[in-house]
Write an enzyme that holds these catalytic residues in place. Structure first.
Site, mmCIF file in Angstrom:
data_model
loop_
_atom_site.group_PDB
_atom_site.id
_atom_site.type_symbol
_atom_site.label_atom_id
_atom_site.label_comp_id
_atom_site.label_asym_id
_atom_site.label_seq_id
_atom_site.Cartn_x
_atom_site.Cartn_y
_atom_site.Cartn_z
ATOM 1 N N ARG A 1 0.835 -1.210 0.000
ATOM 2 C CA ARG A 1 0.000 0.000 0.000
ATOM 3 C C ARG A 1 0.871 1.262 0.000
ATOM 4 O O ARG A 1 0.467 2.319 -0.483
ATOM 5 C CB ARG A 1 -0.963 -0.004 1.206
ATOM 6 N N TYR B 1 -12.386 18.121 -15.621
ATOM 7 C CA TYR B 1 -13.097 16.837 -15.674
ATOM 8 C C TYR B 1 -14.192 16.788 -14.596
ATOM 9 O O TYR B 1 -13.924 17.096 -13.427
ATOM 10 C CB TYR B 1 -12.091 15.693 -15.495
ATOM 11 N N ASP C 1 -3.387 19.043 -14.711
ATOM 12 C CA ASP C 1 -3.842 17.749 -15.225
ATOM 13 C C ASP C 1 -3.423 17.686 -16.691
ATOM 14 O O ASP C 1 -3.953 18.409 -17.534
ATOM 15 C CB ASP C 1 -5.365 17.643 -15.071
ATOM 16 N N LYS D 1 -5.772 6.707 -19.694
ATOM 17 C CA LYS D 1 -5.931 7.287 -21.025
ATOM 18 C C LYS D 1 -4.701 6.988 -21.887
ATOM 19 O O LYS D 1 -4.368 5.844 -22.077
ATOM 20 C CB LYS D 1 -6.219 8.786 -20.884
HETATM 21 N N1 LCS Z 1 -8.508 13.875 -15.475
HETATM 22 C C1 LCS Z 1 -9.027 13.875 -16.708
HETATM 23 C C2 LCS Z 1 -8.677 14.986 -17.647
HETATM 24 C C3 LCS Z 1 -9.872 12.847 -17.114
HETATM 25 O O1 LCS Z 1 -10.376 12.880 -18.363
HETATM 26 C C4 LCS Z 1 -10.195 11.814 -16.194
HETATM 27 C C5 LCS Z 1 -11.119 10.718 -16.558
HETATM 28 C C6 LCS Z 1 -9.646 11.855 -14.902
HETATM 29 C C7 LCS Z 1 -8.795 12.895 -14.578
HETATM 30 C C8 LCS Z 1 -9.922 10.793 -13.878
HETATM 31 O O2 LCS Z 1 -9.228 9.641 -14.192
HETATM 32 P P1 LCS Z 1 -9.717 8.132 -13.876
HETATM 33 O O3 LCS Z 1 -10.010 8.063 -12.418
HETATM 34 O O4 LCS Z 1 -10.938 7.868 -14.677
HETATM 35 O O5 LCS Z 1 -8.535 7.307 -14.247
HETATM 36 N N2 LCS Z 1 -11.864 10.985 -17.709
HETATM 37 C C9 LCS Z 1 -12.832 10.244 -18.194
HETATM 38 C C10 LCS Z 1 -13.563 10.604 -19.335
HETATM 39 O O6 LCS Z 1 -13.467 11.664 -19.942
HETATM 40 N N3 LCS Z 1 -14.396 9.659 -19.629
HETATM 41 O O7 LCS Z 1 -14.337 8.617 -18.717
HETATM 42 C C11 LCS Z 1 -13.333 8.932 -17.741
#
Ligand code: LCS
Length: 394
Positions: free
Chosen positions: A59, A112, A184, A209
């Protein structure tokens, strides 16, 4: 491999973070263990006291995850990386570490959805105030700063409005007031934009992503240079149990080896798709920073190594026409997430950003007719043919 010895980006993608084990494994193995045996009682005590480097408990840290963290640190020109169970694990840990009762954060209006949602719900409950503003205007950022502002958190380009913030300008304003700036960088990936080199203090990625890139893993990361904040953020991550699992880390580690190849191919496709959409009579408008019509085309050229492969557009006939399009595409999959090898299409107002109030969505430019398109690495001609046949059906 020693980080910083061979510096080409593809070399770093393939090799950075590798370490030599006793068997000469070419690939970092999956250390599927929850805990690590101490050599003796003093050794265990030294590890806990931070007097010696080593692994204690998964962890807190794990060799496979550490390999990935080193690779990410090399790719983003940072010193430290921290892996997380998801991008949101990284977002919530970042906020929990920097913000406490009575503090204030400034963020981008079209950040987001859940990154905004967690501030508007949970952090608000603990007495943290948040202002979501158009950070593409640096004066607006300076105007929003209060004596209790403890963090500026921007997303550029934004999800899903593809609006840019000038990282260098905002970093310089933030530092005049001694406020850390976190960026980000999910939409660009380290291939196209390196916020730490532009003055930012912390970079955040949803590894789900581009960096993993194969739509088969969820993960997140923070990358930074500051040792004190690295220790504090890692401790917060461990308190929350937001750690990455070693198998997950291995998958992202493998995906990252082809990051540039994928990002550049998808970008080449996106240029062609954007040209096609901009000239199609049924398309009302399009946001893509590789088009001269994008209001921040010059900033994109200055700040990014390329415009990437994310775009959003509206179809004439608004939401109803957009829905028809999303139901008619055959190659593009109707799904959230982005940055994978496959082309995806989705509707932010009813999907990724549905948690925002309609007023906040409109103020941030997330109109009901906005369709988001994540261009994959398939043949550009096929992606365009798919869009064409779908637009023909409207
Ligand atoms: N930051 C951005 C710019 C994102 O697009 C996302 C997820 C996150 C943080 C969060 O990341 P995750 O916890 O999902 O790994 N974006 C998403 C989207 O546009 N569609 O589904 C998830």
């Amino acid at each position: 491999m020693e980080n910083n010895k061979f510096n080409g980006i593809r070399t770093k993608e393939v090799h950075a973070g590798d370490f030599q084990d006793q068997f000469g494994s070419v690939v970092t193995p999956i250390y599927q263990t929850s805990t690590f045996e101490f050599k003796n009682a003093d050794h265990g005590a030294r590890l806990f006291a931070g007097e010696e480097d080593g692994f204690i408990y998964t962890r807190i840290g794990n060799p496979t995850t550490h390999s990935l963290e080193e690779k990410l640190a090399a790719l983003e020109f940072g010193k430290y990386g921290i892996g997380f169970a998801s991008g949101m694990g990284a977002v919530s840990t970042l906020f929990a570490y920097f913000l406490g009762q009575g503090d204030h954060i400034i963020s981008t209006d079209a950040v987001y959805g859940p990154s905004r949602g967690i501030l508007e719900t949970y952090f608000k409950k603990f007495g943290v105030a948040a202002d979501f503003i158009d950070t593409s205007d640096p004066f607006a950022v300076e105007k929003a700063i209060k004596p209790n502002t403890k963090l500026i958190y921007i997303e550029t380009p934004t999800n899903p409005t593809i609006k840019l913030t000038d990282i260098e300008e905002v970093a310089s304003i933030a530092h005049q007031y001694d406020i850390p700036l976190a960026v980000d960088n999910t939409f660009s990936s380290p291939v196209l934009q390196n916020p730490l080199n532009l003055g930012a203090d912390i970079v955040l990625h949803s590894l789900t992503k581009f960096i993993n890139g194969h739509a088969d893993v969820v993960g997140g990361a923070l990358i930074l240079k500051d040792e004190k904040h690295h220790k504090g953020l890692r401790k917060t991550m461990a308190y929350f149990g937001a750690n990455m699992d070693p198998h997950q880390a291995y998958m992202v580690y493998r995906g990252a080896k082809t990051l540039s190849l994928r990002v550049l191919q998808a970008q080449e496709n996106a240029m062609k798709v954007a040209d096609f959409l901009e000239n199609h009579p049924k398309v009302a408008w399009i946001n893509y920073p590789g088009l001269k019509s994008h209001p921040q085309y010059d900033l994109a050229r200055r700040q990014m190594k390329g415009p990437g492969s994310m775009l959003s557009f509206g179809v004439k006939g608004g939401l109803e026409a957009g829905k028809k399009l999303m139901n008619a595409v055959e190659l593009a999959k109707l799904a959230v997430s982005l940055g994978g090898v496959e082309t995806l299409i989705q509707h932010p107002a009813s999907m990724t950003h549905a948690g925002m109030s309609p007023e906040a969505r409109l103020a941030a430019g997330i109109t009901d007719d906005l369709v988001r398109f994540s261009v994959g690495i398939e043949e550009a001609e096929d992606i365009i043919a798919d869009l064409k046949q779908a637009l023909d059906k409207i």
